[in-house]
Motif scaffolding. Structure first.
Motif, short mmCIF file in Angstrom:
data_model
loop_
_atom_site.label_atom_id
_atom_site.label_comp_id
_atom_site.label_asym_id
_atom_site.label_seq_id
_atom_site.Cartn_x
_atom_site.Cartn_y
_atom_site.Cartn_z
N TYR A 170 0.85 -1.20 0.00
CA TYR A 170 0.00 0.00 0.00
C TYR A 170 0.88 1.24 0.00
O TYR A 170 1.94 1.26 0.63
CB TYR A 170 -0.90 0.01 1.24
CG TYR A 170 -1.70 1.27 1.44
CD1 TYR A 170 -2.94 1.44 0.83
CD2 TYR A 170 -1.22 2.31 2.25
CE1 TYR A 170 -3.69 2.60 1.02
CE2 TYR A 170 -1.96 3.47 2.45
CZ TYR A 170 -3.18 3.61 1.83
OH TYR A 170 -3.91 4.76 2.02
N GLN A 180 0.43 5.78 -0.15
CA GLN A 180 -0.38 6.99 -0.28
C GLN A 180 0.55 8.20 -0.33
O GLN A 180 1.60 8.23 0.32
CB GLN A 180 -1.37 7.13 0.88
CG GLN A 180 -0.74 7.38 2.24
CD GLN A 180 -1.77 7.58 3.35
OE1 GLN A 180 -2.87 7.05 3.30
NE2 GLN A 180 -1.39 8.34 4.37
N SER A 186 -4.12 7.14 -3.12
CA SER A 186 -3.54 5.91 -2.57
C SER A 186 -3.90 4.72 -3.44
O SER A 186 -4.85 4.77 -4.24
CB SER A 186 -4.03 5.66 -1.14
OG SER A 186 -5.39 5.25 -1.14
N VAL A 187 -3.13 3.64 -3.28
CA VAL A 187 -3.43 2.39 -3.96
C VAL A 187 -3.09 1.23 -3.03
O VAL A 187 -2.07 1.25 -2.34
CB VAL A 187 -2.65 2.28 -5.29
CG1 VAL A 187 -1.15 2.36 -5.06
CG2 VAL A 187 -3.01 0.98 -6.02
N GLN A 188 -3.99 0.24 -2.98
CA GLN A 188 -3.75 -1.01 -2.26
C GLN A 188 -3.65 -2.13 -3.28
O GLN A 188 -4.49 -2.26 -4.18
CB GLN A 188 -4.89 -1.32 -1.28
CG GLN A 188 -4.76 -2.69 -0.61
CD GLN A 188 -5.95 -3.07 0.24
OE1 GLN A 188 -6.76 -2.23 0.62
NE2 GLN A 188 -6.09 -4.36 0.53
N TYR A 189 -2.62 -2.96 -3.13
CA TYR A 189 -2.43 -4.12 -4.00
C TYR A 189 -2.21 -5.33 -3.10
O TYR A 189 -1.22 -5.39 -2.36
CB TYR A 189 -1.22 -3.91 -4.92
CG TYR A 189 -0.96 -5.05 -5.88
CD1 TYR A 189 -1.51 -5.05 -7.15
CD2 TYR A 189 -0.17 -6.13 -5.50
CE1 TYR A 189 -1.27 -6.10 -8.04
CE2 TYR A 189 0.08 -7.19 -6.37
CZ TYR A 189 -0.48 -7.16 -7.64
OH TYR A 189 -0.24 -8.20 -8.51
N VAL A 200 -7.02 -4.80 -6.08
CA VAL A 200 -6.43 -3.49 -6.35
C VAL A 200 -7.50 -2.43 -6.07
O VAL A 200 -8.57 -2.44 -6.71
CB VAL A 200 -5.92 -3.37 -7.79
CG1 VAL A 200 -5.24 -2.02 -8.00
CG2 VAL A 200 -4.97 -4.50 -8.12
N TYR A 229 -8.19 1.76 -5.55
CA TYR A 229 -7.66 3.11 -5.73
C TYR A 229 -8.52 4.11 -4.96
O TYR A 229 -9.75 4.00 -4.94
CB TYR A 229 -7.67 3.51 -7.22
CG TYR A 229 -6.81 2.65 -8.10
CD1 TYR A 229 -5.44 2.87 -8.21
CD2 TYR A 229 -7.38 1.62 -8.85
CE1 TYR A 229 -4.65 2.08 -9.04
CE2 TYR A 229 -6.59 0.82 -9.67
CZ TYR A 229 -5.23 1.06 -9.76
OH TYR A 229 -4.45 0.28 -10.58
N ASP A 230 -7.86 5.07 -4.34
CA ASP A 230 -8.55 6.21 -3.72
C ASP A 230 -7.89 7.49 -4.19
O ASP A 230 -6.65 7.58 -4.27
CB ASP A 230 -8.46 6.15 -2.19
CG ASP A 230 -9.52 5.26 -1.57
OD1 ASP A 230 -10.65 5.73 -1.40
OD2 ASP A 230 -9.20 4.09 -1.28
N GLN A 249 -13.45 6.27 -4.64
CA GLN A 249 -12.79 4.97 -4.47
C GLN A 249 -13.27 3.98 -5.54
O GLN A 249 -14.48 3.88 -5.80
CB GLN A 249 -13.07 4.38 -3.09
CG GLN A 249 -12.35 3.06 -2.83
CD GLN A 249 -12.76 2.43 -1.51
OE1 GLN A 249 -13.79 1.75 -1.43
NE2 GLN A 249 -11.95 2.64 -0.48
#
Length: 441
Positions: free
Chosen positions: A348, A350, A372-375, A386, A388-389, A408
């Motif tokens: 993650y 941000q 931000s991005v979570q993978y 995946v 995205y915010d 999001q």
């Protein structure tokens, strides 16, 4: 004097007492802090905040709102209300009490009372070591595992508190902790009696939190502060200092709970699984131009989770759905849920920062864009998660009064008929959120 008049006089007297020994806040108003001695080393302080959400959510397949099928819904809610009292009767002893509900929405008609959150005491022997105990959110693992504070985006990343409700109540557990700062090293270690999930029967080759007696949870977090030191007065860490500090930290954390979960094998044997989580994170926050109010902030984390075979947990933050039609539902569940945490790896990042003040003389409002991005790669899923915010905050008075817009994009994992099939991403959904936060002081 009537009782009503007496209460009014008492209220005015208390307000005047607090005002006489004030410190300024983001509002430039007196804080609700009353000093108990002339040296101002003993005090009692009141604080709190509220967060209001207005939101439009594209819902997961099969979602129901008040038993009616919906593909999207507008809703209003109070994400959090917090009322906190901090008392320092001696120079070394601190007592904290905090109350407040979370997720006050149309689905919580019977759950809007002021829950007890924190109730703990801490004794400070020196800057090197403090010892505390009670019910609190003190925990290890990562920077944001304790929950939100001065966020860069609309909220902290959901995976950082992915065990919420399984091992705790609103992130709080009963236990003891040790913390301190030795030079540039900041540390915390905790030992807690977690709450049990209490409802999940063992599943075939799929770990779930068990209904056995809870084992103690051990956690720790250690960070090295290369630049400015951060305060460790509270368990919470800032998402950004808006250019008021220059911080660069590298942290490492872990948590372990023996026999926290269970599953059954093909032969019917019940096997217990330990929860083992490791994290490494980096935080950087710096002013660019103090006069103009510009700053930059960044955070990144690599997280390795081991909950046992095929564990995944769908979370829908402040979920607007009241149910789901199982015949047409997805693996992601109802409302705005998606697989947030599971056995596997999560990465993650941000970034964001503040733009120049609108009024340079008054140092007033400013904008704070962020993204931000979570993978995540979970063993149970065929595709990565995946998320995205992207958003922007209008800061009226720093973090004490701000309006945040966030968009999001999250994945939808299709339904599967058996454990032999790995869910795949079949679609994506959006959530658009407007949040206003206001502090009480």
């Amino acid at each position: 004097m009537t009782l009503k008049k007496f209460k009014l006089v008492l209220l005015v007297a208390v307000f005047c007492a607090f005002k006489s020994f004030a410190q300024t806040t983001d509002f430039k108003n007196p804080s609700l802090k009353y000093y108990l001695n002339p040296e101002k080393t003993r005090f009692i302080q009141f604080s709190g905040y509220m967060e209001f959400w207005a939101r439009y959510s594209e819902l997961n397949p099969g979602s129901l709102v008040n038993d009616q099928p919906e593909t999207g819904v507008y809703d209003f809610s109070i994400r959090r209300i917090r009322a906190k009292m901090t008392m320092r009767p001696t120079e070394n002893l601190t007592v904290v009490l905090q109350m407040g509900p979370s997720n006050v929405n149309v689905n919580s008609k019977s759950n809007t009372y002021m829950d007890l959150l924190d109730a703990y005491a801490e004794y400070k022997f020196s800057d090197y070591i403090s010892v505390g105990g009670g019910r609190s959110t003190w925990t290890g693992l990562s920077r944001f595992s304790t929950g939100p504070q001065a966020t860069l985006l609309y909220d902290m990343p959901a995976f950082a508190t992915g065990n919420a409700g399984n091992t705790d109540i609103t992130l709080r557990k009963l236990g003891v902790y040790v913390k301190g700062q030795i030079g540039k090293l900041d540390y915390r270690m905790t030992l807690a009696d977690p709450y049990t999930d209490g409802s999940a029967a063992a599943k075939l080759n799929t770990a779930v939190f068990n209904t056995d007696g809870a084992h103690q949870l051990v956690s720790g977090y250690f960070k090295y502060q290369f630049l400015d030191k951060e305060s460790n007065e509270t368990p919470f860490s800032a998402g950004t200092y808006l250019g008021k500090k220059k911080v660069f930290n590298i942290g490492i954390g872990a948590e372990y709970m023996n026999d926290a979960l269970w599953h059954t094998t093909n032969s019917g044997e019940v096997v217990h699984d330990a929860m083992k989580n490791l994290a490494v994170d980096v935080f950087y926050d710096t002013p660019i131009n103090r006069e103009r109010g510009t700053s930059f902030s960044a955070y990144a984390i690599a997280l390795k989770n081991d909950y046992g075979p095929n564990y995944t947990r769908n979370i829908g933050t402040n979920n607007p759905a009241t149910g789901v039609n199982a015949d047409i539902s997805s693996f992601s569940g109802s409302g705005n849920s998606y697989p947030v945490v599971g056995t596997g790896n999560t990465y993650y990042a941000q970034i964001g920062g503040t733009l120049p003040y609108f009024d340079q003389e008054k140092k007033g409002m400013q904008l704070m864009p962020a993204a931000s991005v979570q993978y995540s790669e979970f063993d149970r899923l065929a595709d990565p998660v995946v998320v995205y915010d992207a958003g922007v905050s209008l800061l009226f008075n720093g973090h004490s009064s701000k309006l945040t817009f966030d968009a999001q994009r999250r994945p939808i994992f299709g339904a599967v008929e058996s454990l032999a099939q790995a869910p795949e991403v079949t679609a994506h959904r959006m959530t658009y959120l407007l949040k206003y936060r206001i502090d009480f002081n």
